[in-house]
Design an enzyme around this catalytic site. Structure first.
Site, PDB file in Angstrom:
ATOM      1  N   PRO A 261       0.825  -1.214   0.070  1.00 14.88           N
ATOM      2  CG  PRO A 261      -0.667  -1.498   1.675  1.00 14.88           C
ATOM      3  CD  PRO A 261       0.752  -2.008   1.155  1.00 14.88           C
TER       4      PRO A 261
ATOM      5  N   PRO B  16      53.964  -8.260  17.873  1.00 14.50           N
ATOM      6  CG  PRO B  16      52.671  -6.994  19.742  1.00 14.50           C
ATOM      7  CD  PRO B  16      52.793  -7.265  18.200  1.00 14.50           C
TER       8      PRO B  16
ATOM      9  CG  ASP C 277      62.535 -13.912  12.717  1.00 15.21           C
ATOM     10  OD1 ASP C 277      63.193 -14.500  11.911  1.00 15.21           O
ATOM     11  OD2 ASP C 277      62.630 -12.531  12.650  1.00 15.21           O
TER      12      ASP C 277
ATOM     13  CE  LYS D 208      68.769 -13.956  12.390  1.00 19.70           C
ATOM     14  NZ  LYS D 208      69.248 -12.899  11.398  1.00 19.70           N
TER      15      LYS D 208
ATOM     16  N   GLY E 148      58.654 -11.133  13.872  1.00 21.30           N
ATOM     17  CA  GLY E 148      58.082 -10.552  15.115  1.00 21.30           C
ATOM     18  C   GLY E 148      58.111  -9.079  14.718  1.00 21.30           C
TER      19      GLY E 148
ATOM     20  CG  ASP F 247      57.135  -3.420  10.260  1.00 21.47           C
ATOM     21  OD1 ASP F 247      56.050  -3.297   9.701  1.00 21.47           O
ATOM     22  OD2 ASP F 247      58.042  -2.970   9.708  1.00 21.47           O
TER      23      ASP F 247
ATOM     24  CB  THR G 154      56.883  -1.974  15.126  1.00 22.70           C
ATOM     25  OG1 THR G 154      58.426  -2.182  15.691  1.00 22.70           O
ATOM     26  CG2 THR G 154      56.689  -0.543  15.786  1.00 22.70           C
ATOM     27  CB  ALA G 155      58.645  -4.030  20.136  1.00 24.50           C
TER      28      ALA G 155
ATOM     29  CG  MET H 127      67.238  -6.055  19.815  1.00 26.65           C
ATOM     30  SD  MET H 127      68.009  -6.417  18.166  1.00 26.65           S
ATOM     31  CE  MET H 127      67.719  -4.835  17.407  1.00 26.65           C
TER      32      MET H 127
ATOM     33  N   GLY I 163      55.892  -7.841  25.904  1.00 31.43           N
ATOM     34  CA  GLY I 163      54.731  -7.000  25.738  1.00 31.43           C
ATOM     35  C   GLY I 163      53.457  -7.623  24.908  1.00 31.43           C
TER      36      GLY I 163
HETATM   37  N1  SAH Z   1      60.982  -6.433  13.851  1.00 31.62           N
HETATM   38  C1  SAH Z   1      60.954  -6.325  15.451  1.00 31.62           C
HETATM   39  C2  SAH Z   1      61.989  -5.873  16.381  1.00 31.62           C
HETATM   40  C3  SAH Z   1      62.930  -6.954  16.119  1.00 31.62           C
HETATM   41  S1  SAH Z   1      64.514  -6.618  17.132  1.00 31.62           S
HETATM   42  C4  SAH Z   1      59.689  -5.077  15.838  1.00 31.62           C
HETATM   43  O1  SAH Z   1      59.252  -4.481  14.692  1.00 31.62           O
HETATM   44  O2  SAH Z   1      59.207  -4.931  16.749  1.00 31.62           O
HETATM   45  C5  SAH Z   1      63.929  -7.611  18.684  1.00 31.62           C
HETATM   46  C6  SAH Z   1      63.760  -6.707  19.793  1.00 31.62           C
HETATM   47  O3  SAH Z   1      62.393  -6.235  19.629  1.00 31.62           O
HETATM   48  C7  SAH Z   1      63.719  -7.166  21.089  1.00 31.62           C
HETATM   49  O4  SAH Z   1      64.972  -7.466  21.580  1.00 31.62           O
HETATM   50  C8  SAH Z   1      62.908  -6.443  21.699  1.00 31.62           C
HETATM   51  O5  SAH Z   1      63.426  -5.305  22.412  1.00 31.62           O
HETATM   52  C9  SAH Z   1      61.748  -5.925  20.908  1.00 31.62           C
HETATM   53  N2  SAH Z   1      60.597  -6.837  21.057  1.00 31.62           N
HETATM   54  C10 SAH Z   1      60.025  -7.592  19.892  1.00 31.62           C
HETATM   55  N3  SAH Z   1      58.815  -8.038  20.519  1.00 31.62           N
HETATM   56  C11 SAH Z   1      58.654  -7.713  21.896  1.00 31.62           C
HETATM   57  C12 SAH Z   1      57.731  -8.004  22.817  1.00 31.62           C
HETATM   58  N4  SAH Z   1      56.560  -8.655  22.656  1.00 31.62           N
HETATM   59  N5  SAH Z   1      57.867  -7.311  23.838  1.00 31.62           N
HETATM   60  C13 SAH Z   1      58.849  -6.434  24.094  1.00 31.62           C
HETATM   61  N6  SAH Z   1      59.622  -6.218  23.473  1.00 31.62           N
HETATM   62  C14 SAH Z   1      59.507  -6.904  22.065  1.00 31.62           C
END
Ligand code: SAH
Length: 495
Positions: free
Chosen positions: A52, A235, A258, A280, A311, A313, A341-342, A393, A422
């Site tokens: 309607p 992370p 990694d 590594k 890990g 980026d 990234t971390a 690191m 983290g």
């Molecule tokens: N490509 C990675 C970094 C590689 S170098 C990125 O973008 O995060 C590795 C370092 O990253 C570690 O020694 C630490 O300092 C940091 N990292 C990576 N993962 C982490 C996490 N879950 N918590 C704390 N630090 C972290």
């Protein structure tokens, strides 16, 4: 017309119909009817709407000549010349009357939200160009069908639509090339294992056409090349992997990962994908970079879809650039999927905003890996106030980081936070003053992976905590120093 709910679903037979130019009746003039009209118009149907009154959009469509309006209450004559009908009113009796009238004329009918009365069901679906996936729970559990649809949405990106279009366009060529079904199937598998889809995803359509031509010409399996996706895994929390990262993981034949990549993220990959750990451990040798490059190239040349999973980026302290250079030199097709990234993840999960209008106008990402890299840093620049420093690191160099920053003028009471693991369930945050950094970290036996944040913003870890346990601000067992709680100061008020 069934009066009670059925407890078993009928065994439905799925079909995709070509409705172009065919008359379809929608009964009802509200928003549900509008949605049905929209889907039918997309399929090219001649839509007739009986009601309607119509909502504004439907009335506009009538005015524009996109649909035809039959005004008034439903009459069986509305079904003249109709192939299919949808009863979309909010009155079950009207909907049932439409279905009953359609039944006598052997016209397929659907009553919205009424599986028992419906003679055909409208599936939940995902659409990528000509590719459609339709999901049905037999009408018994539409929410479940919707959930499955949501999961599929995340798995198939838009490149599937472009791929489906490309294959449709070249359908004749594919049939001519592989006239026999078995050969066609094998050829297809090879074609899809190649770089074609990676190229489409990168919007490189001309290169994709070339890859297609090449695959069509190739005689043997090895002639089809694989590809590599460099993927940031984030992370640790699997929820921080990107949708695109998840998609390429799902397609991977081989994954080189990694040590930093969490098991939870790896678990998201296809079950039968080959997983190779190239982690590594500092001081333990492990796989060298040139061995990793060689592995990537070897698997891609064997026609595999390879994911290089890192890990965080891959372009932030991840040596991603070196790997891409090696791939490029070997002529391997690659793509890059960024990761969280971390520094971003640790800051977020510790409640530390990395920039702050008054206290941090810039952010430096710093690698503190080993004596040599610490020596190369521009400490004068790092010691400047009004900025946040994120040290990667840095676990073994904390003493030196503190000494250099203070020696170059950073105030000893500058707050710091160390975020260990983290975003993972075992995350720990240790927060204090720069002057007490190495002692406090030692007293808590901080281990890798850990990220160090230095700057006024770090104190907010004690205020904006939301994930895991609260920040540790006093010395742990075995500590030789004094409690080192940072002074909250004016930043806490500013926050
Ligand atoms: N490509 C990675 C970094 C590689 S170098 C990125 O973008 O995060 C590795 C370092 O990253 C570690 O020694 C630490 O300092 C940091 N990292 C990576 N993962 C982490 C996490 N879950 N918590 C704390 N630090 C972290």
């Amino acid at each position: 017309m069934p009066a009670t709910l059925q407890t078993t679903s009928p065994p439905l037979f799925p079909v995709f119909t070509d409705l172009r130019g065919r008359r379809v009746l929608v009964v009802g003039g509200g928003s549900v009817a509008q949605r049905k009209c929209e889907a039918l118009l997309e399929a090219g149907a001649l839509v007739v709407i009986g009601a309607p009154e119509l909502v504004t959009t439907l009335a506009q469509w009538v005015q524009q000549g996109r649909i035809v309006h039959l005004a008034g209450e439903f009459a069986p004559t509305w079904l003249d010349d109709v192939w299919l009908t949808i009863a979309a009113t909010d009155d079950p009796d009207t909907n049932h009357a439409v279905v009953a009238a359609a039944d006598t004329r052997r016209i397929w009918a659907n009553a919205v939200d009424d599986a028992d009365a419906s003679r055909f069901h409208m599936p939940a679906r995902i659409t990528r160009g000509p590719l459609q996936v339709a999901i049905s729970s037999g009408g018994g559990a539409p929410m479940l069908a919707r959930l499955v649809r949501e999961q599929l949405e995340t798995q198939f990106d838009e490149s599937f639509g472009v791929l489906a279009e490309l294959l449709t366009r070249h359908r004749q060529r594919i049939r001519t090339r592989w006239p026999e079904l078995g050969a066609r199937r094998r050829g297809f598998a090879r074609l899809l294992a190649g770089p074609l889809q990676a190229l489409l995803r990168k919007r490189q359509h001309i290169a994709a056409e070339h890859a297609f031509d090449q695959a069509l010409r190739a005689d043997d399996v090895l002639a089809t090349q694989g590809s590599v996706a460099l993927v940031g895994a984030g992370p640790g929390d699997p929820g921080l992997l990107t949708l695109r990262g998840l998609r390429v993981l799902n397609e991977a034949d081989v994954i080189l990962h990694d040590r930093l990549v969490s098991d939870e993220v790896l678990a998201l990959a296809r079950r039968d994908a080959e997983r190779i750990s190239v982690g590594k451990l500092v001081g333990e040798g492990g796989t060298s970079q040139s061995q990793i490059n060689a592995l990537l190239i070897e698997h891609a040349k064997a026609g595999k879809r390879v994911v290089r999973l890192k890990g965080g980026d891959a372009f932030v302290f991840g040596r991603g650039g070196e790997e891409l250079e090696a791939l490029q030199a070997a002529g391997i097709v690659f793509e890059v999927v960024p990761g969280i990234t971390a520094a971003l993840a640790c800051a977020a999960y510790a409640g530390i905003p990395l920039t702050h209008r008054e206290h941090a106008q810039s952010l430096q990402l710093v690698t503190a890996h080993g004596q040599a890299s610490l020596d190369r840093l521009d400490w004068a620049s790092l010691a400047t106030g009004n900025q946040t420093l994120a040290f990667y690191m840095g676990v073994s160099g904390l003493e030196r980081i503190r000494d250099q920053l203070v020696a170059h003028g950073r105030v000893p009471s500058t707050p710091f936070a160390i975020i260990e693991n983290g975003s993972r369930p075992e995350q720990r945050v240790i927060a204090g003053k720069l002057s007490a950094l190495p002692e406090l970290a030692r007293s808590h036996k901080v281990c890798a992976p850990a990220l160090l944040i230095v700057g006024e913003v770090a104190v907010l870890a004690t205020r904006l905590h939301w994930f895991g346990s609260e920040a540790l601000t006093t010395a742990g067992a075995g500590c030789d120093g004094t409690p080192a709680m940072a002074h909250i100061g004016d930043i806490a008020q500013a926050a």
